[in-house]
Design an enzyme around this catalytic site. Structure first.
Site, PDB file in Angstrom:
ATOM      1  CG  ASP A 110     -25.436 -23.330  12.446  1.00 29.94           C
ATOM      2  OD1 ASP A 110     -24.717 -22.296  12.702  1.00 29.94           O
ATOM      3  OD2 ASP A 110     -26.013 -23.806  13.322  1.00 29.94           O
ATOM      4  CD  GLU A 132     -22.337 -27.932  11.129  1.00 27.37           C
ATOM      5  OE1 GLU A 132     -22.308 -27.613  12.115  1.00 27.37           O
ATOM      6  OE2 GLU A 132     -22.354 -26.908  10.421  1.00 27.37           O
TER       7      GLU A 132
HETATM    8  O1  AHR Z   1     -19.396 -27.008  14.984  1.00 27.94           O
HETATM    9  C1  AHR Z   1     -19.904 -26.018  15.675  1.00 27.94           C
HETATM   10  C2  AHR Z   1     -21.020 -25.188  14.997  1.00 27.94           C
HETATM   11  O2  AHR Z   1     -22.170 -26.128  15.108  1.00 27.94           O
HETATM   12  C3  AHR Z   1     -20.964 -24.939  13.779  1.00 27.94           C
HETATM   13  O3  AHR Z   1     -20.197 -23.735  13.168  1.00 27.94           O
HETATM   14  C4  AHR Z   1     -22.443 -24.540  13.435  1.00 27.94           C
HETATM   15  O4  AHR Z   1     -22.739 -24.655  12.036  1.00 27.94           O
HETATM   16  C5  AHR Z   1     -23.104 -25.613  14.355  1.00 27.94           C
HETATM   17  O5  AHR Z   1     -23.973 -24.609  15.064  1.00 27.94           O
END
Ligand code: AHR
Length: 522
Positions: A318, A242
């Site tokens: 996300d 994340e």
């Molecule tokens: O960590 C990379 C990305 O960042 C994740 O998959 C996403 O949730 C956020 O946009």
């Protein structure tokens, strides 16, 4: 809380003993002459993880059972003609996908994959991902025929994730939360990736939003360089934790994480308190290498982890959905698997023969040889791919022993190493030296190379087993959902059920299957 040294040692001794048992069982199977193709009960990936003391809590595959005793459905497809659905199961307990059932259910129409069933018994199925913080939804479902493969000598289909496609389960059972230990592996098509965010498989937020550093832990595969990256140009296996894809302890470059692009790539991420690892290898042969094994990243927010326990496939936490890739199988475990356990899983993966009989080099005419490519649709079994003399068009037309020497030359191709990827092929005209088959606006034409990357990619095709069971289907290297296809006697790159007339689902499997015949102009 510190773990008493004795208990810690006991845990490790037990893990090693169990891992040794799993490896010994595998070796015994080989010595006993157990046919890998029959997938002997007790030796499949989740049996091995179980023996290692780190059982699967999710097990997803559209190609095969991941437990020797699994006899249920692998996935569900829905067809466009009447929206009916059908579960696709295994040919036998512990066996391979019944791809023929899909082929007959989807014949003359198109199908998407609606459910990827969890084989662990915990009900952690993957279904169409809902919208999230980064992008609305629901996401697209994968075209069920876009990733044909062979496994254990059987035809099967992977999950082809085009940008916009995603699967998720926000209500799981047994998946690690907080800083609890877990492991995961997946088999991907190492030649299908991009620089979008984020082709992931693993643990993510249960509310589809970016909930901050450390709220997910998934395998990422691709060549995005926004966050971390490894050596070379990618793709890389990284951990999506994340707000960051990590290739090691540093936020950006960790040169110990190599570019890895085997056609069938095994990718592993595992994590436990202040400790995690990246491992990978060639799913077709050989062992696993460890690309990182150490403490959590030197960036705040990732120690301790705050995993939430949803499962994603093809998207970011996300619901970022700009990425692409192909998934064949993968699992998530409870507990941090030992390297020995994972090595035994990799042995099982090697033994099933992913891709055998399906890809370039396994039956397709060799580089440097000449061939003529014969259509297999019933209308046209005497027709071959040939170029016109008056223009640069590429068509299919009848050629036989009485044809003119010009027509014979026009329908003869020299197989060249793929201009954009040496694992694939390009076709140089036998009578127009230096000119190649290429697509342009999706239509095939004959053209001389201008040396550009675009030309090289447009002229490169990856042979797979023919989708109607005859010869080969030729996948475009830069549009991997598209295959060389004839339509109204012209030749295109086409996707099954796509938006162009030449994408028609009617006669799809026949129109994209070509038999390499003896060259008309030897
Ligand atoms: O960590 C990379 C990305 O960042 C994740 O998959 C996403 O949730 C956020 O946009």
């Amino acid at each position: 809380m510190s773990v008493p040294v004795f208990a810690h040692l006991q845990r490790h001794v037990r893990k090693w003993a169990l891992a040794f048992t799993a490896v010994a069982a595998l070796i015994a199977g080989v010595l006993a002459g157990t046919s890998p193709a029959s997938q002997a009960a007790g030796s499949l990936p989740c049996d091995i993880y179980q023996s290692g003391g780190t059982p699967c809590v999710a097990a997803h595959s559209t190609t095969r059972a991941l437990y020797g005793s699994y006899n249920g459905s692998l996935y569900q497809v829905r067809r466009a003609s009447d929206n009916a659905t059908q579960n696709i199961g295994v040919l036998s307990a512990g066996g391979y996908a019944n791809a023929a059932a899909q082929d007959s259910f989807c014949s003359g129409t198109t199908c998407v994959i609606t459910v990827i069933y969890d084989q662990s018994g915990r009900g952690n199925n993957l279904t169409q991902a809902p919208g999230g913080g980064a992008a609305g939804g629901p996401d697209n479902l994968a075209n069920a025929t876009a990733a044909p493969t062979m496994v254990g000598g059987h035809k099967a289909y992977g999950v082809f994730v085009a940008p916009g496609t995603g699967y998720r389960n926000d209500h799981t059972n047994g998946i690690a939360t907080g800083d609890n230990p877990e492991g995961m592996y997946a088999i991907f098509d190492g030649t299908h990736y991009n620089g979008g965010c984020c082709f992931d498989y693993g643990n993510a937020e249960t509310n589809n939003n970016d909930d901050g550093n450390g709220t997910m832990e998934a395998i990422y595969f691709g060549n995005i360089k926004v966050w971390g990256y490894g050596s070379g140009n990618g793709p890389w296996i990284m951990a999506d934790l994340e707000n960051g894809l990590f290739s090691g302890v540093n936020q950006h470059l960790n040169s110990g994480d190599p570019t890895i692009n085997y056609r069938y790539t095994t990718a592993i991420i595992k994590g436990e308190p202040n400790h995690w690892a990246i491992r990978g290898g060639n799913a077709q042969s050989g062992g696993l290498s460890t690309f990182y094994n150490g403490v959590r990243p030197n960036v705040s927010g990732y120690n301790p982890m705050k995993k939430q326990g949803a499962i994603i496939l093809g998207i970011g936490g996300d619901n970022s959905k700009g990425a692409q890739g192909t998934f064949y199988e993968g699992v998530m475990t409870s507990g941090y698997p030992s390297d020995a356990t994972e090595n035994a899983v990799q042995s099982n993966i090697n033994s099933v023969g992913y891709g055998n009989g399906s890809s370039g080099g396994t039956g397709f005419p060799s580089v440097g040889s000449k061939t003529s490519l014969r259509a297999t649709t019933s209308c046209c079994t005497g027709d071959y791919i040939k170029h016109d003399d008056a223009d640069s068009n590429v068509v299919i037309a009848a050629v036989n022993s009485s044809s003119s020497s010009t027509d014979k030359g026009d329908s003869t191709w020299i197989v060249r190493s793929g201009l954009a990827n040496s694992a694939c092929v390009s076709f140089e005209s036998a009578n127009s030296s230096g000119k190649y088959l290429r697509h342009y606006n999706y239509k095939l034409q004959l053209a001389a190379s201008d040396g550009s990357t675009t030309f090289q990619q447009d002229a490169t095709f990856c042979p797979q087993s023919g989708q109607n069971g005859q010869g080969f289907s030729l996948q475009s290297v830069n549009f991997p959902d598209k295959y060389l296809r004839h339509y109204n006697y012209n030749v295109y790159i086409a996707s099954n059920g796509g938006s162009n007339a030449w994408d028609s689902a009617t006669s799809w499997a026949d129109d994209v299957s070509w038999v390499p015949a003896s060259p008309w102009a030897p």
